[in-house]
Design a protein around this motif. Sequence first.
Motif, PDB file in Angstrom:
ATOM      1  N   ASN A 288       0.804  -1.231   0.000  1.00 52.17           N
ATOM      2  CA  ASN A 288       0.000   0.000   0.000  1.00 52.17           C
ATOM      3  C   ASN A 288       0.835   1.277   0.000  1.00 52.17           C
ATOM      4  OD1 ASN A 288      -2.267  -1.553  -0.094  1.00 52.17           O
ATOM      5  ND2 ASN A 288      -2.946  -1.129   1.988  1.00 52.17           N
ATOM      6  N   PRO A 289       1.799   1.441   0.931  1.00 54.91           N
ATOM      7  CA  PRO A 289       2.607   2.676   0.882  1.00 54.91           C
ATOM      8  C   PRO A 289       3.453   2.774  -0.373  1.00 54.91           C
ATOM      9  CG  PRO A 289       3.485   1.155   2.523  1.00 54.91           C
ATOM     10  CD  PRO A 289       2.156   0.614   2.102  1.00 54.91           C
ATOM     11  N   LEU A 290       3.898   1.635  -0.921  1.00 51.70           N
ATOM     12  CA  LEU A 290       4.671   1.659  -2.168  1.00 51.70           C
ATOM     13  C   LEU A 290       3.807   2.158  -3.317  1.00 51.70           C
ATOM     14  CD1 LEU A 290       6.741  -1.660  -2.048  1.00 51.70           C
ATOM     15  CD2 LEU A 290       7.609   0.679  -1.885  1.00 51.70           C
ATOM     16  N   ILE A 291       2.578   1.673  -3.391  1.00 50.80           N
ATOM     17  CA  ILE A 291       1.670   2.079  -4.469  1.00 50.80           C
ATOM     18  C   ILE A 291       1.379   3.570  -4.394  1.00 50.80           C
ATOM     19  CG2 ILE A 291      -0.691   1.849  -5.333  1.00 50.80           C
ATOM     20  CD1 ILE A 291      -0.537  -1.118  -4.506  1.00 50.80           C
ATOM     21  N   TYR A 292       1.059   4.053  -3.209  1.00 49.98           N
ATOM     22  CA  TYR A 292       0.720   5.469  -3.065  1.00 49.98           C
ATOM     23  C   TYR A 292       1.926   6.368  -3.302  1.00 49.98           C
ATOM     24  CZ  TYR A 292      -4.091   4.986  -1.480  1.00 49.98           C
ATOM     25  OH  TYR A 292      -5.432   4.746  -1.429  1.00 49.98           O
ATOM     26  N   SER A 293       3.104   5.958  -2.806  1.00 47.02           N
ATOM     27  CA  SER A 293       4.281   6.814  -2.948  1.00 47.02           C
ATOM     28  C   SER A 293       4.828   6.808  -4.375  1.00 47.02           C
ATOM     29  CB  SER A 293       5.378   6.382  -1.968  1.00 47.02           C
ATOM     30  OG  SER A 293       5.769   5.047  -2.208  1.00 47.02           O
ATOM     31  N   MET A 294       4.683   5.686  -5.077  1.00 45.37           N
ATOM     32  CA  MET A 294       5.212   5.608  -6.436  1.00 45.37           C
ATOM     33  C   MET A 294       4.274   6.224  -7.467  1.00 45.37           C
ATOM     34  SD  MET A 294       8.183   4.341  -6.128  1.00 45.37           S
ATOM     35  CE  MET A 294       8.584   4.032  -7.840  1.00 45.37           C
ATOM     36  N   ARG A 295       2.956   6.160  -7.226  1.00 49.65           N
ATOM     37  CA  ARG A 295       1.997   6.629  -8.221  1.00 49.65           C
ATOM     38  C   ARG A 295       1.435   8.007  -7.913  1.00 49.65           C
ATOM     39  NH1 ARG A 295       0.668   2.846 -11.853  1.00 49.65           N
ATOM     40  NH2 ARG A 295      -1.100   4.098 -12.526  1.00 49.65           N
ATOM     41  N   ASN A 296       1.802   8.552  -6.758  1.00 48.63           N
ATOM     42  CA  ASN A 296       1.333   9.890  -6.392  1.00 48.63           C
ATOM     43  C   ASN A 296       2.525  10.836  -6.431  1.00 48.63           C
ATOM     44  OD1 ASN A 296       0.638  12.225  -4.654  1.00 48.63           O
ATOM     45  ND2 ASN A 296      -1.260  11.090  -4.338  1.00 48.63           N
ATOM     46  N   LYS A 297       2.571  11.695  -7.445  1.00 46.74           N
ATOM     47  CA  LYS A 297       3.731  12.551  -7.673  1.00 46.74           C
ATOM     48  C   LYS A 297       3.968  13.517  -6.514  1.00 46.74           C
ATOM     49  CE  LYS A 297       5.857  15.550 -11.159  1.00 46.74           C
ATOM     50  NZ  LYS A 297       6.329  16.546 -10.173  1.00 46.74           N
ATOM     51  N   GLU A 298       2.908  14.093  -5.968  1.00 45.03           N
ATOM     52  CA  GLU A 298       3.059  15.073  -4.893  1.00 45.03           C
ATOM     53  C   GLU A 298       3.636  14.420  -3.635  1.00 45.03           C
ATOM     54  OE1 GLU A 298      -0.527  17.131  -4.009  1.00 45.03           O
ATOM     55  OE2 GLU A 298       0.483  18.740  -2.918  1.00 45.03           O
ATOM     56  N   LEU A 299       3.129  13.233  -3.300  1.00 48.89           N
ATOM     57  CA  LEU A 299       3.648  12.519  -2.132  1.00 48.89           C
ATOM     58  C   LEU A 299       5.073  12.045  -2.376  1.00 48.89           C
ATOM     59  CD1 LEU A 299       3.158  11.288   0.674  1.00 48.89           C
ATOM     60  CD2 LEU A 299       2.209   9.266  -0.463  1.00 48.89           C
ATOM     61  N   LYS A 300       5.353  11.572  -3.587  1.00 48.97           N
ATOM     62  CA  LYS A 300       6.709  11.111  -3.914  1.00 48.97           C
ATOM     63  C   LYS A 300       7.714  12.249  -3.847  1.00 48.97           C
ATOM     64  CE  LYS A 300       7.488   9.803  -8.161  1.00 48.97           C
ATOM     65  NZ  LYS A 300       7.482   8.981  -9.388  1.00 48.97           N
ATOM     66  N   ASP A 301       7.336  13.413  -4.378  1.00 49.10           N
ATOM     67  CA  ASP A 301       8.236  14.572  -4.311  1.00 49.10           C
ATOM     68  C   ASP A 301       8.473  15.017  -2.873  1.00 49.10           C
ATOM     69  OD1 ASP A 301       8.401  14.539  -7.037  1.00 49.10           O
ATOM     70  OD2 ASP A 301       6.926  16.136  -7.359  1.00 49.10           O
ATOM     71  N   ALA A 302       7.417  14.998  -2.059  1.00 51.33           N
ATOM     72  CA  ALA A 302       7.567  15.379  -0.652  1.00 51.33           C
ATOM     73  C   ALA A 302       8.487  14.415   0.086  1.00 51.33           C
ATOM     74  CB  ALA A 302       6.197  15.428   0.025  1.00 51.33           C
ATOM     75  N   MET A 303       8.367  13.124  -0.223  1.00 55.40           N
ATOM     76  CA  MET A 303       9.252  12.122   0.391  1.00 55.40           C
ATOM     77  C   MET A 303      10.699  12.348  -0.019  1.00 55.40           C
ATOM     78  SD  MET A 303       7.310   8.440   0.376  1.00 55.40           S
ATOM     79  CE  MET A 303       6.205   8.001   1.714  1.00 55.40           C
ATOM     80  N   ASN A 304      10.920  12.603  -1.311  1.00 54.66           N
ATOM     81  CA  ASN A 304      12.286  12.821  -1.794  1.00 54.66           C
ATOM     82  C   ASN A 304      12.918  14.047  -1.144  1.00 54.66           C
ATOM     83  OD1 ASN A 304      12.197  10.605  -3.501  1.00 54.66           O
ATOM     84  ND2 ASN A 304      11.441  11.776  -5.249  1.00 54.66           N
ATOM     85  N   ARG A 305      12.148  15.122  -1.014  1.00 58.93           N
ATOM     86  CA  ARG A 305      12.672  16.336  -0.381  1.00 58.93           C
ATOM     87  C   ARG A 305      12.994  16.093   1.096  1.00 58.93           C
ATOM     88  NH1 ARG A 305       8.370  18.779  -3.206  1.00 58.93           N
ATOM     89  NH2 ARG A 305       7.205  18.959  -1.241  1.00 58.93           N
ATOM     90  N   SER A 306      12.116  15.383   1.781  1.00 61.16           N
ATOM     91  CA  SER A 306      12.318  15.144   3.209  1.00 61.16           C
ATOM     92  C   SER A 306      13.530  14.247   3.447  1.00 61.16           C
ATOM     93  CB  SER A 306      11.067  14.504   3.825  1.00 61.16           C
ATOM     94  OG  SER A 306       9.970  15.376   3.748  1.00 61.16           O
ATOM     95  N   PHE A 307      13.639  13.168   2.674  1.00 65.88           N
ATOM     96  CA  PHE A 307      14.775  12.263   2.845  1.00 65.88           C
ATOM     97  C   PHE A 307      16.086  12.931   2.438  1.00 65.88           C
ATOM     98  CE2 PHE A 307      11.591   8.632   2.255  1.00 65.88           C
ATOM     99  CZ  PHE A 307      11.455   8.470   3.622  1.00 65.88           C
ATOM    100  N   ARG A 308      16.024  13.800   1.420  1.00 68.60           N
ATOM    101  CA  ARG A 308      17.225  14.514   1.006  1.00 68.60           C
ATOM    102  C   ARG A 308      17.664  15.488   2.101  1.00 68.60           C
ATOM    103  NH1 ARG A 308      15.271  16.809  -3.335  1.00 68.60           N
ATOM    104  NH2 ARG A 308      15.360  14.880  -4.532  1.00 68.60           N
TER     105      ARG A 308
END
Length: 325
Positions: A288-308
């Motif tokens: 579930n979190p993989l599907i949402y994070s990979m297919r949702n651009k806004e959430l994926k970008d937020a994750m990338n910024r936070s982890f960076r």
Amino acid sequence: MKSENQTVNPEFHFQPFTTIPEMKWLIFWTFLILYLLSLLGNVSVVFIIYTVSSLHIPMYFFLGNLAFLEITYSTTIAPLTLANLASVRKISISLGGCGTQMFWFTVLGGSDCLLLAIMAYDRCVAICRPLSYPLIMTWRMCMSLVVGIVAMSGTCALVWGLLILTLTFCGNDMSIRNFYCDYPALMKAACGDTHGQQLGLYIASTIFLAVPFTLIFMSYVIITMTILRIPSALGRQRAFSTCSSHIMVVLMQYSCSGLIFLFPGSWLSAEQVRVVSVFYTFVTPVLNPLIYSMRNKELKDAMNRSFRRIMLPEKKSDNVVDKTL
């Protein structure tokens, strides 16, 4: 009429996956890795949604609650399953312990299913009535919906638990043909009449599975009709993309749960039920979190910024030192 051999305080044990030690440890490590991955993925989703202000909108509020339910839901099942796999002897559980696990399993699993229906309604309002969306999906409305589904699930779980307490069991050590306490397996272990409990199971399954899935289906019919009227191809693509991840999660959740609780038990063998149960208790919380994070651009970008931001603070400070030199 009750059996003369009825046990007042029965003890249950779970049927092992295998008696081969090497296979037991392979299953143990597989389940442990899946459980840790589900915790990592869902905790990350909750953390990102909580800390990133741009995600403080109803859609991500519901997604964060879904991730939290997945964390607690899998934690209700995984520790006892792992303990049974690691133990050299059978671990027994009392009827009260079974009832407690089933109560939380019902509260969290039922809330999960109902929340998916609310998420479909949220998308329906956002796409079909975008101008009225902020007036309809207020924070008060969102909080009321989440509290309502948890209260509804808790009430149903309590009623279900009282029905289970009316079952009669014969023998001192009974086997549950699954790796956790669930209602169908416990009813099969009972020695008395279970027609009343079976009816209660079907009614609750209809409330938590058939009705929400029907509402989700109707929501997406309305969403599809609205999207097809959008003149821009890019607009249609964007609208569909906000729903695709939710549709995938719905299909996984309801197909597995429906096979166990909606269809007659004679359709599936005990081994097949256990395989399906493994999928929706260990595999789905990882996907579930993989599907949402990979297919949702806004959430994926937020994750990338936070982890960076978390991973690169030292490099930034090094660059500042270099410039001053």
